[in-house]
Design an enzyme around this catalytic site. Structure first.
Site, PDB file in Angstrom:
ATOM      1  N   ASP A 114      61.358  36.025  88.471  1.00  0.00           N
ATOM      2  CA  ASP A 114      60.595  34.834  88.853  1.00  0.00           C
ATOM      3  C   ASP A 114      61.243  34.177  90.072  1.00  0.00           C
ATOM      4  O   ASP A 114      62.439  34.324  90.294  1.00  0.00           O
ATOM      5  CB  ASP A 114      60.599  33.797  87.715  1.00  0.00           C
ATOM      6  CG  ASP A 114      59.752  34.226  86.520  1.00  0.00           C
ATOM      7  OD1 ASP A 114      58.955  35.171  86.639  1.00  0.00           O
ATOM      8  OD2 ASP A 114      59.900  33.594  85.457  1.00  0.00           O
ATOM      9  N   ARG A 164      54.822  39.924  92.780  1.00  0.00           N
ATOM     10  CA  ARG A 164      53.862  38.995  92.160  1.00  0.00           C
ATOM     11  C   ARG A 164      53.665  37.846  93.158  1.00  0.00           C
ATOM     12  O   ARG A 164      54.639  37.207  93.550  1.00  0.00           O
ATOM     13  CB  ARG A 164      54.394  38.446  90.844  1.00  0.00           C
ATOM     14  CG  ARG A 164      53.487  37.317  90.287  1.00  0.00           C
ATOM     15  CD  ARG A 164      54.188  36.445  89.253  1.00  0.00           C
ATOM     16  NE  ARG A 164      54.508  37.156  88.035  1.00  0.00           N
ATOM     17  CZ  ARG A 164      55.486  36.786  87.202  1.00  0.00           C
ATOM     18  NH1 ARG A 164      56.245  35.738  87.486  1.00  0.00           N
ATOM     19  NH2 ARG A 164      55.721  37.470  86.113  1.00  0.00           N
TER      20      ARG A 164
HETATM   21  C1  LIG Z   1      51.602  34.795  85.935  1.00  0.00           C
HETATM   22  C2  LIG Z   1      52.144  33.661  86.743  1.00  0.00           C
HETATM   23  C3  LIG Z   1      53.482  33.658  87.093  1.00  0.00           C
HETATM   24  C4  LIG Z   1      53.992  32.632  87.876  1.00  0.00           C
HETATM   25  N1  LIG Z   1      55.315  32.698  88.294  1.00  0.00           N
HETATM   26  C5  LIG Z   1      55.775  31.752  89.147  1.00  0.00           C
HETATM   27  C6  LIG Z   1      57.077  31.839  89.720  1.00  0.00           C
HETATM   28  O1  LIG Z   1      57.840  32.769  89.455  1.00  0.00           O
HETATM   29  N2  LIG Z   1      57.467  30.859  90.561  1.00  0.00           N
HETATM   30  C7  LIG Z   1      56.643  29.798  90.911  1.00  0.00           C
HETATM   31  O2  LIG Z   1      57.029  28.956  91.718  1.00  0.00           O
HETATM   32  N3  LIG Z   1      55.423  29.682  90.357  1.00  0.00           N
HETATM   33  C8  LIG Z   1      54.971  30.630  89.500  1.00  0.00           C
HETATM   34  N4  LIG Z   1      53.705  30.503  88.975  1.00  0.00           N
HETATM   35  C9  LIG Z   1      52.971  29.210  89.120  1.00  0.00           C
HETATM   36  C10 LIG Z   1      52.179  29.137  90.397  1.00  0.00           C
HETATM   37  O3  LIG Z   1      53.023  29.056  91.504  1.00  0.00           O
HETATM   38  C11 LIG Z   1      51.267  27.903  90.382  1.00  0.00           C
HETATM   39  O4  LIG Z   1      52.053  26.749  90.273  1.00  0.00           O
HETATM   40  C12 LIG Z   1      50.266  27.879  89.257  1.00  0.00           C
HETATM   41  O5  LIG Z   1      49.735  29.162  89.008  1.00  0.00           O
HETATM   42  C13 LIG Z   1      49.109  26.924  89.620  1.00  0.00           C
HETATM   43  O6  LIG Z   1      48.364  27.438  90.697  1.00  0.00           O
HETATM   44  P1  LIG Z   1      46.921  28.098  90.466  1.00  0.00           P
HETATM   45  O7  LIG Z   1      46.544  28.829  91.693  1.00  0.00           O
HETATM   46  O8  LIG Z   1      46.980  28.945  89.231  1.00  0.00           O
HETATM   47  O9  LIG Z   1      45.973  26.882  90.155  1.00  0.00           O
HETATM   48  P2  LIG Z   1      45.936  25.403  90.792  1.00  0.00           P
HETATM   49  O10 LIG Z   1      46.264  25.449  92.233  1.00  0.00           O
HETATM   50  O11 LIG Z   1      46.750  24.504  89.917  1.00  0.00           O
HETATM   51  O12 LIG Z   1      44.423  25.051  90.603  1.00  0.00           O
HETATM   52  C14 LIG Z   1      43.401  25.695  91.370  1.00  0.00           C
HETATM   53  C15 LIG Z   1      42.172  25.852  90.509  1.00  0.00           C
HETATM   54  O13 LIG Z   1      42.472  26.794  89.442  1.00  0.00           O
HETATM   55  C16 LIG Z   1      41.833  26.367  88.234  1.00  0.00           C
HETATM   56  N5  LIG Z   1      42.872  26.044  87.226  1.00  0.00           N
HETATM   57  C17 LIG Z   1      44.183  25.959  87.415  1.00  0.00           C
HETATM   58  N6  LIG Z   1      44.827  25.655  86.276  1.00  0.00           N
HETATM   59  C18 LIG Z   1      43.862  25.508  85.348  1.00  0.00           C
HETATM   60  C19 LIG Z   1      43.874  25.163  83.975  1.00  0.00           C
HETATM   61  N7  LIG Z   1      45.015  24.873  83.324  1.00  0.00           N
HETATM   62  N8  LIG Z   1      42.713  25.136  83.318  1.00  0.00           N
HETATM   63  C20 LIG Z   1      41.548  25.363  83.941  1.00  0.00           C
HETATM   64  N9  LIG Z   1      41.477  25.702  85.262  1.00  0.00           N
HETATM   65  C21 LIG Z   1      42.616  25.762  85.942  1.00  0.00           C
HETATM   66  C22 LIG Z   1      41.012  25.144  88.587  1.00  0.00           C
HETATM   67  O14 LIG Z   1      39.721  25.565  88.934  1.00  0.00           O
HETATM   68  C23 LIG Z   1      41.742  24.592  89.802  1.00  0.00           C
HETATM   69  O15 LIG Z   1      40.916  23.798  90.615  1.00  0.00           O
HETATM   70  C24 LIG Z   1      53.167  31.551  88.253  1.00  0.00           C
HETATM   71  C25 LIG Z   1      51.810  31.558  87.903  1.00  0.00           C
HETATM   72  C26 LIG Z   1      51.284  32.602  87.178  1.00  0.00           C
HETATM   73  C27 LIG Z   1      49.830  32.595  86.860  1.00  0.00           C
END
Ligand SMILES: Cc1cc2nc3c(=O)[nH]c(=O)nc-3n(C[C@H](O)[C@H](O)[C@H](O)COP(=O)(O)OP(=O)(O)OC[C@H]3O[C@@H](n4cnc5c(N)ncnc54)[C@H](O)[C@@H]3O)c2cc1C
Length: 287
Positions: A114, A164
């Site tokens: 991560d 990733r």
């Molecule tokens: C498998 C995985 C591993 C990750 N590993 C890391 C890592 O190692 N380091 C790191 O810094 N970050 C990590 N992250 C977190 C990532 O950086 C983001 O902070 C997180 O995924 C939020 O961004 P997003 O694009 O998913 O959605 P957001 O930018 O939060 O939201 C964009 C849109 O996605 C939808 N959405 C988002 N969350 C939800 C919810 N809870 N329910 C319903 N709709 C939702 C909505 O439509 C929203 O408008 C990881 C994420 C995933 C999925």
């Protein structure tokens, strides 16, 4: 009752359990629905060698537990829990011990590293690059919001390591990271396009429907097969979307965190999106 015990029912929406048994039950259920998993024994920001040794030993015990289970899962971990912040060479050796054990015991020995706050990015990438040369079964997370990430994506494509790609979960200043959602999405898609075209089995980690639809289109336009990449989503977030992607023929891996050290992870989930707290509260009432 401690705050930890009191708050865990809330965290449970995003954390599979405090024990390996609970996490494995979640993974088995996901597998039965066609979803793969990456299991993460939570913990980060360790400040003493003996705690970092304990993290390594906990991961060796986790690998033994996984080896006895038919679960389709690999591992994710954070190098700050292995001592990256104060003894990077020893943290690197601890990662090597974990990679060796995973290769010896697991059906899927891949260990995802991560990515944490920007101060740890250079050291994390240096360690993952070195470990990849020796083991091949590891790869980093790259955060699309960082200004440096286009160069890191190019380096990882040249190396052949699996990436990733996520947006980035830590608060970073403007000098280091893009701030607007639009700019982050644009950079995410540019990097995803590069990874889909030339990267090794990239993982597209997001719940963002705009990005997911765009990535599907890019893959289609470039003839990238559904078996050449995977979507990754977090346990407890958009379970409906996870299953819809599988039903549409895509590979999906769910990040399944577990363990007693869940507080920082849970805090990140609720600070990045206020609705996540509402989802957690609703889950308490089975909704
Ligand atoms: C498998 C995985 C591993 C990750 N590993 C890391 C890592 O190692 N380091 C790191 O810094 N970050 C990590 N992250 C977190 C990532 O950086 C983001 O902070 C997180 O995924 C939020 O961004 P997003 O694009 O998913 O959605 P957001 O930018 O939060 O939201 C964009 C849109 O996605 C939808 N959405 C988002 N969350 C939800 C919810 N809870 N329910 C319903 N709709 C939702 C909505 O439509 C929203 O408008 C990881 C994420 C995933 C999925």
């Amino acid at each position: 009752m401690s705050i930890q015990q009191w708050a865990f029912p809330l965290a449970r929406r995003f954390v599979a359990g405090e024990s390996l048994e609970e996490a494995l039950a979640v993974v088995r259920q996901l597998n039965a629905e066609g979803l793969r998993a990456t299991i993460d024994l939570l913990g980060e920001d360790v400040h003493e060698g003996r705690d970092a040794d304990r993290t390594r030993n906990d991961h060796l015990a986790l690998i033994e537990g996984l080896a006895r289970s038919p679960a389709d899962t690999n591992l994710s971990l954070k190098l700050s829990a292995l001592g990256l912040g104060f003894e990077p060479d020893v943290a690197s050796a601890r990662l090597g011990t974990i990679l060796t054990a995973a290769q010896a015991a697991l059906r899927d020995p891949f260990v995802r590293v991560d990515m944490e706050g920007s101060a740890l990015v250079p050291a994390t990438l240096a360690i993952v690059t070195r470990a990849f040369s020796a083991y091949r079964t590891t790869g980093p997370v790259l955060q699309a919001y960082l200004h440096r990430t286009p160069d890191d994506v190019a380096a990882m494509i040249a190396l052949g390591a699996r990436v990733r790609l996520c947006k980035g979960a830590y608060k970073e200043p403007e000098a280091i990271a893009l701030q607007s959602m639009h700019a982050i999405r644009v950079q995410y898609l540019a990097l995803a396009t590069k990874l889909l075209s030339g990267g090794a089995y990239p993982a597209i980690a997001t719940h963002d429907p705009l990005l997911i639809e765009a990535v599907k289109r890019i893959a289609r336009d470039r003839d990238v097969g559904a078996d050449a990449f995977e979507f990754q989503l977090l346990y407890g977030v958009r379970p409906d979307l996870q299953r819809a992607l599988v039903a549409a023929g895509y590979r999906v891996r769910v990040y399944v965190p577990f363990g007693t050290r869940w507080a920082q992870y849970f805090r990140r989930r609720i600070t990045e999106r206020r609705e996540n707290l509402i989802f957690a509260i609703r889950s308490l009432f089975g909704r």
